[in-house]
Design a protein around this motif. Structure first.
Motif, PDB file in Angstrom:
ATOM      1  N   ASP A  88       0.855  -1.191   0.000  1.00 36.92           N
ATOM      2  CA  ASP A  88       0.000   0.000   0.000  1.00 36.92           C
ATOM      3  C   ASP A  88       0.891   1.241   0.000  1.00 36.92           C
ATOM      4  O   ASP A  88       1.128   1.849   1.044  1.00 36.92           O
ATOM      5  CB  ASP A  88      -0.921  -0.006   1.226  1.00 36.92           C
ATOM      6  N   LEU A  89       1.392   1.601  -1.155  1.00 36.95           N
ATOM      7  CA  LEU A  89       2.290   2.748  -1.262  1.00 36.95           C
ATOM      8  C   LEU A  89       1.475   4.013  -1.456  1.00 36.95           C
ATOM      9  O   LEU A  89       0.716   4.132  -2.416  1.00 36.95           O
ATOM     10  CB  LEU A  89       3.248   2.560  -2.441  1.00 36.95           C
ATOM     11  N   ARG A  90       1.640   4.960  -0.548  1.00 36.77           N
ATOM     12  CA  ARG A  90       0.935   6.235  -0.615  1.00 36.77           C
ATOM     13  C   ARG A  90       1.831   7.324  -0.066  1.00 36.77           C
ATOM     14  O   ARG A  90       2.528   7.129   0.940  1.00 36.77           O
ATOM     15  CB  ARG A  90      -0.347   6.215   0.211  1.00 36.77           C
ATOM     16  N   HIS A 101       1.919   8.131   3.661  1.00 41.71           N
ATOM     17  CA  HIS A 101       2.636   7.301   4.620  1.00 41.71           C
ATOM     18  C   HIS A 101       4.021   7.838   4.975  1.00 41.71           C
ATOM     19  O   HIS A 101       4.675   7.312   5.885  1.00 41.71           O
ATOM     20  CB  HIS A 101       2.791   5.880   4.067  1.00 41.71           C
ATOM     21  N   ILE A 102       4.504   8.836   4.265  1.00 43.67           N
ATOM     22  CA  ILE A 102       5.845   9.380   4.531  1.00 43.67           C
ATOM     23  C   ILE A 102       5.861  10.021   5.917  1.00 43.67           C
ATOM     24  O   ILE A 102       4.929  10.732   6.312  1.00 43.67           O
ATOM     25  CB  ILE A 102       6.233  10.414   3.465  1.00 43.67           C
ATOM     26  N   ARG A 103       6.946   9.773   6.662  1.00 47.08           N
ATOM     27  CA  ARG A 103       7.092  10.283   8.020  1.00 47.08           C
ATOM     28  C   ARG A 103       8.400  11.064   8.149  1.00 47.08           C
ATOM     29  O   ARG A 103       9.367  10.802   7.424  1.00 47.08           O
ATOM     30  CB  ARG A 103       7.099   9.126   9.029  1.00 47.08           C
ATOM     31  N   LEU A 143       8.838   0.326   2.677  1.00 45.18           N
ATOM     32  CA  LEU A 143       8.771   1.341   1.619  1.00 45.18           C
ATOM     33  C   LEU A 143       7.483   2.149   1.740  1.00 45.18           C
ATOM     34  O   LEU A 143       6.387   1.598   1.787  1.00 45.18           O
ATOM     35  CB  LEU A 143       8.829   0.663   0.249  1.00 45.18           C
ATOM     36  N   ARG A 144       7.627   3.474   1.823  1.00 42.25           N
ATOM     37  CA  ARG A 144       6.455   4.330   2.060  1.00 42.25           C
ATOM     38  C   ARG A 144       5.713   4.678   0.767  1.00 42.25           C
ATOM     39  O   ARG A 144       4.513   4.489   0.659  1.00 42.25           O
ATOM     40  CB  ARG A 144       6.899   5.647   2.700  1.00 42.25           C
ATOM     41  N   ALA A 145       6.457   5.250  -0.194  1.00 42.38           N
ATOM     42  CA  ALA A 145       5.823   5.777  -1.399  1.00 42.38           C
ATOM     43  C   ALA A 145       6.873   5.986  -2.466  1.00 42.38           C
ATOM     44  O   ALA A 145       8.076   6.092  -2.165  1.00 42.38           O
ATOM     45  CB  ALA A 145       5.120   7.098  -1.102  1.00 42.38           C
ATOM     46  N   ALA A 146       6.421   6.061  -3.716  1.00 43.77           N
ATOM     47  CA  ALA A 146       7.309   6.352  -4.849  1.00 43.77           C
ATOM     48  C   ALA A 146       6.536   7.188  -5.862  1.00 43.77           C
ATOM     49  O   ALA A 146       5.305   7.132  -5.936  1.00 43.77           O
ATOM     50  CB  ALA A 146       7.815   5.063  -5.492  1.00 43.77           C
ATOM     51  N   ALA A 205       1.668  14.274   2.417  1.00 47.59           N
ATOM     52  CA  ALA A 205       2.082  13.658   3.681  1.00 47.59           C
ATOM     53  C   ALA A 205       2.051  14.622   4.858  1.00 47.59           C
ATOM     54  O   ALA A 205       2.124  14.185   6.011  1.00 47.59           O
ATOM     55  CB  ALA A 205       3.486  13.073   3.534  1.00 47.59           C
ATOM     56  N   GLY A 206       1.981  15.920   4.587  1.00 51.39           N
ATOM     57  CA  GLY A 206       2.042  16.893   5.669  1.00 51.39           C
ATOM     58  C   GLY A 206       3.416  16.979   6.300  1.00 51.39           C
ATOM     59  O   GLY A 206       3.552  17.179   7.509  1.00 51.39           O
TER      60      GLY A 206
END
Length: 349
Positions: free
Chosen positions: A168-170, A173-175, A227-230, A249-250
């Protein structure tokens, strides 16, 4: 592109496409048989592809669907052509979402008078790239329009892939603390197209980075469960891709200018023309975010495939600041890297 069950007894005559080739009769049948279905070899003679794969039988598996139109000029350039871009671009849109690309459709808008030899080259290029990526071109359409109604040929491709259960790459999800990694050189495609147009008497030994990224993404997904997102850095370049991801991601993203992989030729062209390489289009470059603990694994996975041998860490995510993306310059200062306003180069992909 209505497929036929057997070749037509007629042969494609003449060196140019005429309006008769789009009229729905024998000439169109011959064009489609000889130019498209003989190369793409779809399984069905119907007006739709009927798709099945064992991957869909897994509980939690999902379909991914994307579509895009391609209008690049010139249609052939160092490192690629409009056909190759049409395949790679759609495959890459699926791949960066975590999907395994499986099927493509291809729709052609062809200008009356188009060179049939050119079309043969474009179709062969599409077939080679699809085969290398493990993707089938299964259905499509062909239209011929009056001279002047389009520029040689436009191609629209749609792609279908399967996302494995649990992936579920989105961007959401980046932190803060996550690492931003690119797979290789930036700006090659935009600079190559600019040089290929010949309007500015610029010459540089450049080639487009046009390539499929499906195998690279699957290698990273296997090596990096976190893996968060690409995102593929196409129109608007790396700068626009990072701004979109940071806003979703804010978070803020801090780039390191000294870490950015940009060829001297691309930098030099941008300096002459007043362009910024961070906004140049790419057709084989992506940026992804992984937790700091998985950065080394991600780099190793990317470098294990040809499309990722130039992989490099270029920045990291931080707590949300006043602007989404900033860059630490080689001189120690910081500048804002905003979204692209307008278009640096039209008709780039």
């Amino acid at each position: 592109m209505t497929v036929a069950s057997r070749p037509s007894p007629s042969r494609l005559r003449g060196g140019r496409v005429t309006l008769a080739h789009g009229g729905g009769g024998r000439a169109m049948r011959v064009l489609i048989d000889e130019l498209f279905t003989s190369v793409f070899k779809p399984d069905s003679a119907e007006d739709q592809a009927r798709l099945m794969t064992p991957a869909l039988q897994q509980p939690g598996a999902r379909l991914a669907l994307t579509t895009d139109g391609y209008v690049v000029t010139p249609v052939e350039f160092p490192g690629g052509d409009i056909g190759k871009i049409a395949v790679c671009g759609t495959i890459n849109d699926l791949a960066v979402g975590g999907a395994v690309p499986l099927w493509l459709s291809a729709s052609f808008i062809i200008e009356e008078g188009c060179d049939i030899a050119l079309l043969r080259r474009l179709v062969a290029s599409m077939a080679r790239e699809a085969d290398a990526a493990g993707v089938s071109i299964v259905t499509g359409d062909t239209k011929v329009v009056e001279k002047g109604s389009c520029d040689t040929v436009f191609i629209t491709t749609s792609g279908v892939g399967v996302i494995a259960p649990g992936d579920d790459l989105r961007a959401e999800h980046i932190r803060p603390g996550d690492v931003a990694i690119v797979n290789g050189m930036l700006g090659d495609h935009g600079a190559t197209i600019l040089a290929a147009r010949g309007d500015l008497a610029l010459s540089a030994p450049l080639q487009s980075d046009c390539r499929s990224l499906g195998h690279l993404m699957q290698a990273v997904l296997t090596a990096c469960p976190g893996l968060r997102a690409a995102r593929d850095a196409t129109r608007g370049g790396l700068a626009s891709a990072l701004n979109e991801m940071a806003m979703a991601a804010g978070v803020s993203v801090e780039l390191d200018e000294s870490a950015l992989p940009i060829r001297p030729e691309v930098r030099g062209m941008c300096e002459i023309l007043g362009l910024d390489p961070l906004y140049l289009a790419n057709e084989g470059a992506l940026v992804l975010f992984v937790p700091q603990a998985e950065a080394d694994a991600a780099l190793a996975a990317m470098r294990s495939v040809p499309a990722g041998q130039g992989a490099a860490v270029v920045g990291r995510a931080a707590a949300r600041g006043t602007v989404p993306v900033t860059m630490r310059s080689a001189f120690g200062g910081t500048r804002i890297v905003d979204m692209l306003v307008g278009e640096q180069l039209p008709r780039i992909c």
